[in-house]
Write an enzyme that holds these catalytic residues in place. Structure first.
Site, PDB file in Angstrom:
ATOM      1  N   HIS A 122       4.474   2.521  40.105  1.00  0.00           N
ATOM      2  CA  HIS A 122       4.706   1.557  41.215  1.00  0.00           C
ATOM      3  C   HIS A 122       4.630   2.545  42.574  1.00  0.00           C
ATOM      4  O   HIS A 122       4.936   3.730  42.248  1.00  0.00           O
ATOM      5  CB  HIS A 122       6.098   0.690  41.190  1.00  0.00           C
ATOM      6  CG  HIS A 122       7.274   1.710  41.230  1.00  0.00           C
ATOM      7  ND1 HIS A 122       7.723   2.385  40.032  1.00  0.00           N
ATOM      8  CD2 HIS A 122       7.976   1.964  42.090  1.00  0.00           C
ATOM      9  CE1 HIS A 122       8.732   3.110  40.351  1.00  0.00           C
ATOM     10  NE2 HIS A 122       9.100   2.812  41.537  1.00  0.00           N
TER      11      HIS A 122
ATOM     12  N   ASP B  60       7.052   2.249  46.123  1.00  0.00           N
ATOM     13  CA  ASP B  60       8.719   1.621  46.375  1.00  0.00           C
ATOM     14  C   ASP B  60       8.519   0.484  47.405  1.00  0.00           C
ATOM     15  O   ASP B  60       7.723   0.419  48.365  1.00  0.00           O
ATOM     16  CB  ASP B  60       9.249   2.813  47.099  1.00  0.00           C
ATOM     17  CG  ASP B  60       9.876   3.651  45.979  1.00  0.00           C
ATOM     18  OD1 ASP B  60       9.864   3.455  44.947  1.00  0.00           O
ATOM     19  OD2 ASP B  60      10.009   4.757  46.387  1.00  0.00           O
TER      20      ASP B  60
ATOM     21  N   HIS C  14       4.385   6.323  41.395  1.00  0.00           N
ATOM     22  CA  HIS C  14       5.167   7.154  40.495  1.00  0.00           C
ATOM     23  C   HIS C  14       5.773   6.525  39.323  1.00  0.00           C
ATOM     24  O   HIS C  14       5.773   5.251  39.353  1.00  0.00           O
ATOM     25  CB  HIS C  14       6.454   7.772  41.498  1.00  0.00           C
ATOM     26  CG  HIS C  14       7.183   6.869  42.142  1.00  0.00           C
ATOM     27  ND1 HIS C  14       6.814   6.284  43.419  1.00  0.00           N
ATOM     28  CD2 HIS C  14       8.424   6.306  41.695  1.00  0.00           C
ATOM     29  CE1 HIS C  14       7.823   5.507  43.676  1.00  0.00           C
ATOM     30  NE2 HIS C  14       8.872   5.459  42.845  1.00  0.00           N
TER      31      HIS C  14
ATOM     32  N   ARG D 134      18.873   9.827  47.720  1.00  0.00           N
ATOM     33  CA  ARG D 134      17.695   9.164  48.207  1.00  0.00           C
ATOM     34  C   ARG D 134      17.599   8.805  49.581  1.00  0.00           C
ATOM     35  O   ARG D 134      18.523   8.292  50.045  1.00  0.00           O
ATOM     36  CB  ARG D 134      17.052   7.977  47.169  1.00  0.00           C
ATOM     37  CG  ARG D 134      15.572   7.440  47.666  1.00  0.00           C
ATOM     38  CD  ARG D 134      15.169   6.583  46.899  1.00  0.00           C
ATOM     39  NE  ARG D 134      15.482   5.259  46.959  1.00  0.00           N
ATOM     40  CZ  ARG D 134      15.232   4.173  46.497  1.00  0.00           C
ATOM     41  NH1 ARG D 134      14.186   4.483  45.419  1.00  0.00           N
ATOM     42  NH2 ARG D 134      15.445   3.156  46.831  1.00  0.00           N
TER      43      ARG D 134
HETATM   44  C1  SIN Z   1      11.941   5.449  41.547  1.00  0.00           C
HETATM   45  O1  SIN Z   1      11.042   5.293  40.980  1.00  0.00           O
HETATM   46  O2  SIN Z   1      12.045   5.423  42.934  1.00  0.00           O
HETATM   47  C2  SIN Z   1      12.827   6.727  41.091  1.00  0.00           C
HETATM   48  C3  SIN Z   1      12.076   7.778  40.616  1.00  0.00           C
HETATM   49  C4  SIN Z   1      12.850   9.017  39.840  1.00  0.00           C
HETATM   50  O3  SIN Z   1      14.238   8.680  39.947  1.00  0.00           O
HETATM   51  O4  SIN Z   1      12.581   9.894  39.721  1.00  0.00           O
END
Ligand code: SIN
Length: 272
Positions: free
Chosen positions: A102, A104, A249, A263
Site C-alpha cells: 500500500h 499511506d 511499502h 513517524r
Molecule cells: C506502514 O505501513 O506505514 C508501516 C511500515 C513499517 O512499520 O515498516
C-alpha cells in the site's frame, strides 16, 4: 544558490538510496536541503544510518521534504508534539494491514506525499520493510493496459484495518470514500505511477464489479514483481523517508518481540 551534492549509494537501479554524511539532528542548509529533495525524487526512498536525534529533531528534519501533518489514527509521542507519532507492535501480527502492499492513507482526499520512520526499538531479527516502485510497475505494463489504466478512477476507503486503529486511538473513521485516478502523475518528477492498492482501494468506478475486481487485481499484482522492489533490514538509528506518490511499502510480519517506530507524515496534495 551554489550546488551541493550529497553522497547517495543506490540500492537498486530502480529505487532506494543510502545517504551518507548528513546529520539529520542538525539544521540543514538550503543547498543541502535542495540536494536531498532531488535525491529523494530520484530514488523514491532515502535511508539514513546512525542518526542520533530527538523527536523534535526528527520533526525538523522531515520539514526539509514537506509539511508535517497530524495523523489522527496513531498516538502522538507527546501531547505537546502532535506531529510525531508512535507505531508500536508487541510482535508480528499476521493479517496486519501494514503487511499488504500500500501507500499511506490513500483514503484521504490529499494522501500524504511522504512518510518518515525512525527506528526506536527493534526485534532481534525480522521486521523488515519492503518497497516497490509504482512508476516502474506502470512502465512495465503493456501499452493497451497502460491506456486502460489511464482512463480509470478508483474508490479508496479506510476499511477494517483503519477501523482497528481508530478504535484504539478513539477517533472517528473518515466519513466518505474518496475517488482517485488509477494512474497519477508525480508532481515533482512528472512520472506516471499506478495508484491503487489492495489495502484501501475497493473498486473501479467505470467497470462492472466483476471486471473491476479482476482489473484491480492485475494492477495491484504488478507491484509484486521483485524487479521493482527492495527490502530494508532496519538498524537502530535508521531514519527512512519514502515517497507515497510513487512507491508502495509492505511491513514484514515475521518477528517475535516489540518493534517501535516514530513517524512523521508529510501533508499531501490532490491526486491527478
Ligand atoms: C506502514 O505501513 O506505514 C508501516 C511500515 C513499517 O512499520 O515498516
Amino acid at each position: 544558490m551554489g550546488t551541493v551534492s550529497v553522497d547517495v549509494t543506490p540500492i537498486s537501479p530502480v529505487l532506494g538510496g543510502i545517504v551518507r554524511g548528513v546529520d539529520l539532528s542538525k539544521p540543514i542548509d538550503e543547498n543541502t536541503a535542495s540536494a536531498l529533495r532531488d535525491a529523494w525524487h530520484r530514488h523514491g526512498v532515502l535511508f539514513f544510518r546512525d542518526q542520533v536525534m530527538t523527536d523534535d529533531q526528527q520533526l525538523a528534519a522531515a520539514t526539509v521534504f514537506g509539511s508535517p501533518e497530524e495523523f489522527r489514527f496513531s498516538p502522538p509521542v507527546r501531547d505537546d508534539l502532535p506531529l510525531v507519532h508512535i507505531i508500536h507492535e508487541e510482535g508480528a501480527r499476521r493479517g496486519a494491514g501494514v503487511a499488504i502492499w500500500h501507500s499511506d492513507a490513500t483514503w484521504m482526499e490529499k494522501p500524504p506525499i511522504g512518510t518518515m520512520l525512525r527506528a526506536i526499538r527493534l526485534p532481534s531479527d525480522g521486521g523488515d520493510t519492503c518497497f516497490s516502485h509504482a512508476g516502474a510497475a506502470y512502465d512495465e505494463m503493456s501499452a493497451p493496459l497502460r491506456a486502460l489504466a489511464g482512463r480509470l478512477t478508483a474508490v479508496h476507503e479506510g476499511g477494517p484495518h483503519l477501523a482497528r486503529s481508530a478504535g484504539m486511538v478513539g477517533v472517528e473513521m473518515p466519513e466518505r470514500p474518496i475517488s482517485h485516478p488509477v494512474v497519477r502523475t508525480h508532481t515533482a518528477t512528472g512520472r506516471r505511477c499506478l495508484f491503487v492498492n489492495r489495502l484501501f482501494t475497493s473498486r473501479i468506478n467505470e467497470l462492472a464489479e466483476e471486471e473491476g475486481r479482476a482489473v484491480l487485481g492485475l494492477f495491484c499484482d504488478q507491484l509484486r514483481a521483485p524487479d521493482f522492489q527492495i527490502r530494508w533490514k532496519w538498524r537502530l538509528g535508521d531514519v527512512v523517508l519514502w515517497d507515497n506518490r510513487c512507491l508502495q511499502h509492505y511491513a514484514v510480519q515475521d518477528y517475535g518481540s516489540p518493534r517501535t517506530m516514530h513517524r512523521v507524515t508529510l501533508a499531501g496534495e490532490p491526486v491527478s
